[in-house]
Design a protein around this motif. Sequence first.
Motif, PDB file in Angstrom:
ATOM      1  N   THR A 163      50.535  39.641  40.693  1.00 33.48           N
ATOM      2  CA  THR A 163      49.899  40.907  40.317  1.00 33.48           C
ATOM      3  C   THR A 163      49.166  40.715  38.998  1.00 33.48           C
ATOM      4  O   THR A 163      49.696  40.112  38.061  1.00 33.48           O
ATOM      5  CB  THR A 163      50.949  42.026  40.190  1.00 33.48           C
ATOM      6  OG1 THR A 163      51.593  42.188  41.461  1.00 33.48           O
ATOM      7  CG2 THR A 163      50.315  43.335  39.767  1.00 33.48           C
ATOM      8  N   GLU A 199      46.799  42.073  35.581  1.00 34.51           N
ATOM      9  CA  GLU A 199      46.705  43.162  34.615  1.00 34.51           C
ATOM     10  C   GLU A 199      45.684  44.202  35.092  1.00 34.51           C
ATOM     11  O   GLU A 199      45.893  45.408  34.941  1.00 34.51           O
ATOM     12  CB  GLU A 199      46.287  42.582  33.258  1.00 34.51           C
ATOM     13  CG  GLU A 199      46.771  43.353  32.084  1.00 34.51           C
ATOM     14  CD  GLU A 199      46.542  42.613  30.773  1.00 34.51           C
ATOM     15  OE1 GLU A 199      45.994  43.261  29.866  1.00 34.51           O
ATOM     16  OE2 GLU A 199      46.898  41.428  30.658  1.00 34.51           O
ATOM     17  N   GLU A 200      44.593  43.728  35.681  1.00 31.83           N
ATOM     18  CA  GLU A 200      43.555  44.628  36.171  1.00 31.83           C
ATOM     19  C   GLU A 200      44.104  45.555  37.262  1.00 31.83           C
ATOM     20  O   GLU A 200      43.800  46.755  37.274  1.00 31.83           O
ATOM     21  CB  GLU A 200      42.356  43.832  36.720  1.00 31.83           C
ATOM     22  CG  GLU A 200      41.558  43.111  35.650  1.00 31.83           C
ATOM     23  CD  GLU A 200      42.232  41.827  35.134  1.00 31.83           C
ATOM     24  OE1 GLU A 200      43.121  41.257  35.826  1.00 31.83           O
ATOM     25  OE2 GLU A 200      41.904  41.410  34.018  1.00 31.83           O
ATOM     26  N   GLN A 201      44.907  45.010  38.180  1.00 32.94           N
ATOM     27  CA  GLN A 201      45.513  45.841  39.225  1.00 32.94           C
ATOM     28  C   GLN A 201      46.408  46.911  38.607  1.00 32.94           C
ATOM     29  O   GLN A 201      46.434  48.050  39.061  1.00 32.94           O
ATOM     30  CB  GLN A 201      46.364  44.980  40.162  1.00 32.94           C
ATOM     31  CG  GLN A 201      45.585  44.094  41.096  1.00 32.94           C
ATOM     32  CD  GLN A 201      46.526  43.184  41.842  1.00 32.94           C
ATOM     33  OE1 GLN A 201      46.989  42.188  41.312  1.00 32.94           O
ATOM     34  NE2 GLN A 201      46.820  43.537  43.081  1.00 32.94           N
ATOM     35  N   TYR A 217      46.207  48.215  35.510  1.00 34.38           N
ATOM     36  CA  TYR A 217      45.381  49.239  34.856  1.00 34.38           C
ATOM     37  C   TYR A 217      44.818  50.209  35.890  1.00 34.38           C
ATOM     38  O   TYR A 217      44.805  51.414  35.682  1.00 34.38           O
ATOM     39  CB  TYR A 217      44.230  48.606  34.052  1.00 34.38           C
ATOM     40  CG  TYR A 217      44.587  48.270  32.635  1.00 34.38           C
ATOM     41  CD1 TYR A 217      44.720  49.272  31.668  1.00 34.38           C
ATOM     42  CD2 TYR A 217      44.800  46.960  32.240  1.00 34.38           C
ATOM     43  CE1 TYR A 217      45.043  48.979  30.349  1.00 34.38           C
ATOM     44  CE2 TYR A 217      45.129  46.644  30.932  1.00 34.38           C
ATOM     45  CZ  TYR A 217      45.246  47.658  29.989  1.00 34.38           C
ATOM     46  OH  TYR A 217      45.574  47.358  28.692  1.00 34.38           O
ATOM     47  N   GLU A 218      44.376  49.671  37.029  1.00 31.95           N
ATOM     48  CA  GLU A 218      43.818  50.531  38.072  1.00 31.95           C
ATOM     49  C   GLU A 218      44.875  51.481  38.626  1.00 31.95           C
ATOM     50  O   GLU A 218      44.634  52.680  38.766  1.00 31.95           O
ATOM     51  CB  GLU A 218      43.234  49.677  39.200  1.00 31.95           C
ATOM     52  CG  GLU A 218      42.577  50.512  40.270  1.00 31.95           C
ATOM     53  CD  GLU A 218      41.945  49.679  41.379  1.00 31.95           C
ATOM     54  OE1 GLU A 218      41.766  50.242  42.469  1.00 31.95           O
ATOM     55  OE2 GLU A 218      41.653  48.497  41.159  1.00 31.95           O
ATOM     56  N   LEU A 219      46.057  50.962  38.943  1.00 30.09           N
ATOM     57  CA  LEU A 219      47.109  51.797  39.525  1.00 30.09           C
ATOM     58  C   LEU A 219      47.656  52.811  38.520  1.00 30.09           C
ATOM     59  O   LEU A 219      47.681  54.010  38.784  1.00 30.09           O
ATOM     60  CB  LEU A 219      48.246  50.920  40.044  1.00 30.09           C
ATOM     61  CG  LEU A 219      49.439  51.671  40.637  1.00 30.09           C
ATOM     62  CD1 LEU A 219      49.015  52.505  41.845  1.00 30.09           C
ATOM     63  CD2 LEU A 219      50.544  50.698  41.007  1.00 30.09           C
ATOM     64  N   GLY A 245      46.437  53.769  35.721  1.00 33.59           N
ATOM     65  CA  GLY A 245      45.382  54.622  35.180  1.00 33.59           C
ATOM     66  C   GLY A 245      45.159  55.881  36.007  1.00 33.59           C
ATOM     67  O   GLY A 245      44.596  56.860  35.521  1.00 33.59           O
ATOM     68  N   LYS A 246      45.637  55.896  37.241  1.00 31.93           N
ATOM     69  CA  LYS A 246      45.527  57.093  38.080  1.00 31.93           C
ATOM     70  C   LYS A 246      46.405  58.232  37.555  1.00 31.93           C
ATOM     71  O   LYS A 246      46.199  59.387  37.898  1.00 31.93           O
ATOM     72  CB  LYS A 246      45.905  56.767  39.522  1.00 31.93           C
ATOM     73  CG  LYS A 246      44.923  55.831  40.211  1.00 31.93           C
ATOM     74  CD  LYS A 246      45.343  55.527  41.621  1.00 31.93           C
ATOM     75  CE  LYS A 246      44.485  54.487  42.304  1.00 31.93           C
ATOM     76  NZ  LYS A 246      43.074  54.696  42.297  1.00 31.93           N
ATOM     77  N   ASP A 274      45.645  58.042  30.767  1.00 32.59           N
ATOM     78  CA  ASP A 274      45.035  56.986  29.960  1.00 32.59           C
ATOM     79  C   ASP A 274      46.091  55.980  29.514  1.00 32.59           C
ATOM     80  O   ASP A 274      47.030  56.336  28.794  1.00 32.59           O
ATOM     81  CB  ASP A 274      44.351  57.572  28.720  1.00 32.59           C
ATOM     82  CG  ASP A 274      43.099  58.363  29.089  1.00 32.59           C
ATOM     83  OD1 ASP A 274      42.470  58.022  30.110  1.00 32.59           O
ATOM     84  OD2 ASP A 274      42.755  59.296  28.354  1.00 32.59           O
TER      85      ASP A 274
END
Length: 154
Positions: free
Chosen positions: A40, A42-44, A46-48, A50-51, A54
């Motif tokens: 997994t 870091e980008e995944q 942040y995306e999850l 972040g929903k 912030d």
Amino acid sequence: MSAADLSSYRDQHFKGSRGDQERLLRGTTTLYIGNMSFYTTEEQLYELFGKCGDVKRIVMGLDKFKRTPCGFCFVEYYNREDGEAALRYINGTRLDDRIIRTDWDAGFIEGRQYGRGKSGGQVRDEYRTDFDSGRGGYGKIVQQKLDVPEFLTS
């Protein structure tokens, strides 16, 4: 008890009293995320996460020797309400084919990003007897018994 309430889990390595830990847990904006795939990103995350609000920062859990991801992270929000939303809506969901778990954390302190197991990763991965491709294959003890070459476990 709502999903955002404190669980019974407590960090056994917490530096301070039980009361100090309880006080910090009740006001924290940081979550501990466990049972993640070693793959997994870091980008995944942040995306999850972040929903739900912030995200201030994500600190990936790393093997203390190899400095590679080892299946956990810390997610810090700017406010507690966003963390509560993540606990409610993300805990128990599937990410990278794994059911992740979220819990309040008393707050990230430098050094906690490293696995506490003898081999550098998480303690639970030392003793795991099943094969789990998302967490590096067999547990470390089984790998040693099977004499699995290092290049197959990295």
